[in-house]
Design an enzyme around this catalytic site. Structure first.
Site, PDB file in Angstrom:
ATOM      1  N   HIS A 100       0.803  -1.102   0.117  1.00 27.43           N
ATOM      2  CA  HIS A 100       0.090  -0.002  -0.062  1.00 27.43           C
ATOM      3  C   HIS A 100       0.854   1.298   0.082  1.00 27.43           C
ATOM      4  CE1 HIS A 100      -2.854   2.908   1.760  1.00 27.43           C
ATOM      5  NE2 HIS A 100      -3.920   2.116   1.291  1.00 27.43           N
ATOM      6  N   ASP A 146       2.669  -4.729   8.106  1.00 23.36           N
ATOM      7  CA  ASP A 146       1.646  -3.813   7.991  1.00 23.36           C
ATOM      8  C   ASP A 146       0.280  -4.830   8.093  1.00 23.36           C
ATOM      9  OD1 ASP A 146      -0.746  -2.832   6.809  1.00 23.36           O
ATOM     10  OD2 ASP A 146       0.295  -1.697   5.072  1.00 23.36           O
ATOM     11  N   GLN A 152      -4.883  -5.483   6.898  1.00 20.34           N
ATOM     12  CA  GLN A 152      -5.738  -6.199   6.236  1.00 20.34           C
ATOM     13  C   GLN A 152      -5.866  -7.636   7.014  1.00 20.34           C
ATOM     14  OE1 GLN A 152      -7.876  -5.062   4.179  1.00 20.34           O
ATOM     15  NE2 GLN A 152      -7.065  -3.147   3.750  1.00 20.34           N
ATOM     16  N   LYS A 202     -10.780  -0.594  10.263  1.00 19.13           N
ATOM     17  CA  LYS A 202     -10.847  -1.921   9.443  1.00 19.13           C
ATOM     18  C   LYS A 202     -11.322  -2.965  10.209  1.00 19.13           C
ATOM     19  CE  LYS A 202      -7.318  -0.170   5.914  1.00 19.13           C
ATOM     20  NZ  LYS A 202      -8.396   0.417   5.233  1.00 19.13           N
ATOM     21  N   CYS A 248      -4.777   2.509  -3.731  1.00 17.40           N
ATOM     22  CA  CYS A 248      -3.508   3.163  -2.941  1.00 17.40           C
ATOM     23  C   CYS A 248      -2.403   2.121  -3.185  1.00 17.40           C
ATOM     24  CB  CYS A 248      -3.833   3.311  -1.464  1.00 17.40           C
ATOM     25  SG  CYS A 248      -4.924   4.713  -1.268  1.00 17.40           S
TER      26      CYS A 248
END
Lengths: 149, 420
Positions: free
Chosen positions: B137, B214, B217, B240, B378
């Site tokens: 991202h 990261d 997600q 999220k 993104c």
């Protein structure tokens, strides 16, 4: 809101077979337009003969609204004067952003089929990208793209 | 499978995941969009919030709104207890060793910027190397480019293959004597690929290189255990994972945080301030300058409670089945191509349709009440890899059902109709 108001037959047709989708090798002005939000990218070629638009074309990729808008724009502008083109730019802007029941749609010709876009705020930029790019080309005669891809 | 307090349809067979029951906890799902029932398939952009989270936020503002770590009065004590209680819930949720390792930030983006500016600027020098991947991202690319401008570090990129997986074998070859950090998506937001992070962390550690994940997600969709992974940094966002916007977490191993200078200066992060110099507060407060988003942190704590009621392993298993179903359905449509076909995937269905731009897909399916994302997500380098300007992306959460997938498929028929 009916989808048919947005994707009118004329829009679908111009997306499928865009008019004036080509380079103009002896253009007097070439400008690139880019919408970083959606990745729409187009190049507008303008050939002025004195005060008259003798030829105008575009290339690029984008959604149906942006391609159809560019196609309709080039079709409408050929043979028009710079002043007329600037006036149409203003009228397009109003058509796409301002609710106006008194608007004279007649004078806009085929461009009026894009009026449905007004109901889809996130899509207005798709329809105006080509016009802003053209406006840059008119304001910067003899301009060439900074980068060539 | 975990117990389901308040479950209306509990039965002896606990194998079935009752998504419609959980969905009723989300008031927004009762809405109609363009006169059609809302089918929300944009969870990778942001998730919806259950009543429990909305109530926790509103309860704070109605009953004990006050600043934290400041006052001796009753409300401040209550707010501090709730804020720090949320931190402890997050510690347990990702199994961090201590509460000091849970730093509240604005979200994943700020977490990565914090590491780049604090750890990066104090530990990396010109010529040092950072390994990223092609599927990142923008928030895991641009902070490192800013650091590159400031320090002269070099960025190396693990390429992806056409399935949207990291190219096998490529990672190892990028290590050199100058490698100082690896920063990598746990799960790709644009493709859904789940990276083999445990092996990758272990390899980085063989080279004495720390690794940042990261997890934006990953955390909403699967159990995450930072000690089992042994990652050095882990970043994720509340919004999220069914919590409020404006808050997120940076996890980092305690010794690393001790060795890092503050990221921002201000109140809360100091112990003493004099004009000839100041001293820093202890962890985690050293990294939390200024009044934080207290309500959001408390709301995030409520989201964690809620997720634990359902059980992350159940959520992972259910979403896996739903992804499989969605993949089959989309693959059966003529002219539709799924972008991102990794063997290990989380609930993301990115796709393109012959002759139709993703934005037109997005607008038309929205008219049928189906919310998806269209664009480059993104992740422009991913789009470049596949030579496409954009994709349409349906992304799943545990409250989605097969009916939602069916609604998407029907809406895609409508797209075909318009562009026939």
């Amino acid at each position: 809101m009916d989808l048919k108001d947005l994707y009118q037959d004329v829009v679908v047709d111009h997306n499928r077979s865009p008019r004036n989708f080509r380079k103009i090798t002896d253009a007097t002005s070439v400008q690139e337009g880019f919408n970083p939000l959606c990745g729409d990218k187009l190049t507008v070629y303008l050939k002025l003969d004195g005060d008259r638009i003798s030829d105008v074309s575009f290339e690029g990729s984008g959604c149906a609204i942006s391609v159809a808008s560019a196609s309709l724009m080039t079709e409408t502008l050929k043979g028009k004067s710079v002043a007329q083109a600037e006036q149409l730019f203003e009228m397009m802007h109003t058509l796409l952003t301002v609710e106006d029941p008194k608007r004279d749609m007649e004078s806009m010709g085929k461009l009026a089929v894009l009026s449905g876009v007004r109901e889809y705020p996130s899509r207005v930029k798709c329809a105006t990208l080509c016009w802003h790019t053209l406006n840059n080309a008119l304001k910067n005669p003899d301009s060439r793209p900074v980068s060539t891809e | 499978m975990n117990a389901r307090p308040g479950g209306l349809h509990d039965s002896a067979t606990t194998a079935a995941f009752d998504a419609p029951r959980w969905r009723r906890d989300f008031p927004i799902m009762k809405q109609r969009v363009h006169g059609k029932p809302l089918v929300y398939l944009d969870n990778a952009a942001t998730s919806q919030k259950p009543q429990a989270v909305i109530d926790a936020v509103s309860d704070y503002y109605q009953h004990y709104n006050s600043n934290v770590h400041r006052g001796v009065h009753q409300l401040s004590e209550l707010a501090t207890a709730a804020y720090e209680g949320a931190r402890e819930k997050l510690r347990q949720f990702i199994n961090a060793a201590s509460k000091q390792e849970i730093i509240f930030v604005r979200g994943t983006t700020e977490a990565i910027n914090l590491v780049a500016q604090s750890y990066g600027r104090s530990h990396l020098q010109s010529g040092d190397e950072i390994i990223l991947s092609e599927m990142e991202h923008h928030s895991n690319i641009v902070p490192w480019q800013l650091l590159r401008e400031q320090t002269g570090v070099t960025l190396k990129v693990i390429p992806i293959n056409d399935a949207g997986e990291l190219q096998p074998g490529a990672y190892e070859t990028l290590f050199s004597a100058r490698t100082r950090l690896v920063s990598l998506a746990h799960v790709s937001n644009a493709l859904g690929s789940v990276n083999p992070v445990k092996e990758m962390i272990s390899l980085a550690h063989q080279h004495n290189v720390p690794l940042l994940l990261d997890g934006a997600q990953a955390v909403p969709h699967m159990p995450v255990d930072v000690r089992d992974l042994d990652c050095d940094f882990y970043a994720f966002s509340s919004h999220k994972m069914f919590g409020p916007t404006g808050i997120g977490v940076l996890y980092a191993k305690e010794q690393i945080l001790i060795d890092m200078p503050p990221y921002q200066g201000g109140g809360e992060m100091i112990r003493t301030v004099r004009f000839n110099g100041s001293t820093w507060n202890e962890l985690p407060h050293k990294f939390e300058a200024g009044t934080p988003d207290i309500a959001a942190a408390i709301g995030l704590g409520a989201a964690v409670d809620y997720l634990e009621t359902i059980g992350m392993p159940s959520i992972r298993d259910y979403e896996r089945g739903l992804l499989e179903y969605g993949t089959q359905q989309l693959q059966s449509l003529a002219g539709v191509k799924i972008v991102g076909t990794a063997r290990h995937k989380a609930g993301v269905l990115s796709f393109v349709m012959d002759g139709v731009h993703p934005h037109d897909i997005g607008t038309i399916v929205d008219q049928q009440g189906v919310a998806i994302r269209t664009g480059h997500h993104c992740a422009m380098p991913v789009m470049e890899h596949f030579h496409i300007p954009a994709t349409a992306r349906a992304s799943l959460a545990f409250y989605n059902t097969r009916e939602d997938i069916n609604a998407l498929v029907q809406a895609l028929d409508k797209v075909r109709e318009v562009f026939r």
